[in-house]
Design a protein around this motif. Structure first.
Motif, PDB file in Angstrom:
ATOM      1  N   ASN A 111       0.114  -4.606   9.373  1.00 46.87           N
ATOM      2  CA  ASN A 111       1.317  -3.901   8.924  1.00 46.87           C
ATOM      3  C   ASN A 111       2.377  -3.831  10.020  1.00 46.87           C
ATOM      4  N   HIS A 115       6.937  -7.248   6.472  1.00 42.57           N
ATOM      5  CA  HIS A 115       6.364  -7.601   5.162  1.00 42.57           C
ATOM      6  C   HIS A 115       7.029  -6.806   4.047  1.00 42.57           C
ATOM      7  N   ASP A 117       5.633  -4.926   0.428  1.00 43.39           N
ATOM      8  CA  ASP A 117       4.335  -4.527  -0.109  1.00 43.39           C
ATOM      9  C   ASP A 117       3.960  -5.312  -1.357  1.00 43.39           C
ATOM     10  N   TRP A 257      11.108   3.073  -0.193  1.00 42.58           N
ATOM     11  CA  TRP A 257      11.867   1.825  -0.009  1.00 42.58           C
ATOM     12  C   TRP A 257      11.664   0.906  -1.191  1.00 42.58           C
ATOM     13  N   HIS A 264       9.595  -4.331   5.830  1.00 32.75           N
ATOM     14  CA  HIS A 264       9.337  -3.235   6.753  1.00 32.75           C
ATOM     15  C   HIS A 264       8.170  -3.591   7.652  1.00 32.75           C
ATOM     16  N   ARG A 279       0.559   6.540   0.873  1.00 33.21           N
ATOM     17  CA  ARG A 279       1.585   5.802   0.123  1.00 33.21           C
ATOM     18  C   ARG A 279       1.281   5.805  -1.366  1.00 33.21           C
TER      19      ARG A 279
HETATM   20 MN    MN Z   1       3.714  -2.010   3.884  1.00 28.38          MN
END
Ligand code: MN
Ligand code: OGA
Length: 294
Positions: A111, A115, A117, A257, A264, A279
């Motif tokens: 991470n 990238h 998601d 986002w 990110h 998340r």
């Molecule tokens: Mn991510």
């Protein structure tokens, strides 16, 4: 009090005030948040202590959610959180930071690469909402880059070269970049590449963005080294400082986002200090490209 949004940088990010995430979201406020996402791509909500259930209710008020199972190296019985959450902490099921050489941690620190998601899923994620529960003493900022600003600033030749291209995305490609190769046969099956368009259009605003991620390991029809150099150069262009907002976390922050128009990454932090981040994710509306028949 109604929602207002203060711009954080010229290209990306807005700070939202006038909403309490713990309360049911009115249709009017939900619409203002969606409009804000289209405009700023990243929205910051400061000082929002909330339970997991409250985070989930807020997320579901914005649209259908994406579940997180099968996207990391944890076995189902090792999950600290239900699959309605992506556990992006560095903690194991006993709430302890994973050992420095734990392969689940070494996978998770991918991470720290730029990238978007779930670009490795056929239908990639729409929004991600990340809540800070506990933080390390230093490091661990999250940076966001505007893929709309990146697109807008490309010259016409480069834009036409990108139009119509399709990339293959897999978490194996991103991890190979940091020297992580030891996938089991089961993981190789689970992380099989999917196809994503390199250029996307926001269906509401009509604005285009370049759709990049470190998970992208090739361009369909191109030689691999040429694809990788091309993608690496695009990522370098797309993450220039002017297009980036860096979030310095405080406990209780929620940051949301739009994965369709941003990339990110998290910055490094001390491995032995807990960083508990939870998340929730809004599902995307469908594939961005045709897949090859199985
Ligand atoms: Mn991510
Ligand atoms: C994520 C992610 C970055 C962070 O939640 O998808 O990449 O700061 N998190 O933990």
């Amino acid at each position: 009090m109604s929602i207002s949004i203060r711009r954080l940088t010229p290209h990306i990010g807005g700070e939202v005030t006038g909403v309490d995430i713990r309360k049911p979201l009115s249709a009017e406020d939900a619409a203002a948040i969606h409009d804000g996402m289209d405009e700023y791509a990243v929205l910051v909500f400061r000082e929002q202590p909330m339970t997991g259930d409250q985070q989930l209710a807020f997320t579901e008020a914005l649209g259908p959610i994406e579940l997180s199972g099968g996207t990391n190296l944890k076995k189902p019985e090792e999950y600290r959180l239900p699959t309605t959450f992506a556990d992006v902490s560095n903690l194991d099921i006993n709430e302890k930071p994973m050992a420095r050489d734990d392969r689940r941690r070494l996978f998770a620190i991918g991470n720290q690469l730029w990238h978007s998601d779930s670009s490795f899923k056929v239908t990639p994620a729409k929004y991600s909402l990340l809540h800070a529960i506990s933080l390390p003493s230093k490091g661990g900022n999250t940076e966001f880059a505007s893929m709309v600003a990146a697109w807008d600033s490309m010259d016409d030749d480069l834009k036409s070269e990108c139009e119509g291209l399709v990339c293959e995305h897999s978490q194996m490609f991103s991890r190979q970049q940091i020297g992580f190769f030891d996938f089991t046969e089961e993981e190789k099956q689970r992380f099989k590449p999917v196809r994503q368009s390199l250029v996307r259009t926001n269906p509401k605003t009509g604005r285009k963005s370049i759709y990049l991620a470190s998970h992208a390991g090739g361009i369909v029809g191109w030689p691999v080294p040429e694809s990788r150099i091309f993608l690496r150069n695009l990522i370098e262009h797309a993450t220039q400082r002017d297009f980036v907002y860096a979030h310095e976390w405080k406990i209780g922050d929620l940051v949301m986002w739009d994965n369709r128009q941003t990339m990110h990454r998290v910055r490094a932090f001390p491995a032995h200090e807990p960083r508990d981040m939870r998340r929730t994710t809004l599902a995307g509306e469908g594939p961005t490209a045709e897949q090859i028949a199985a």
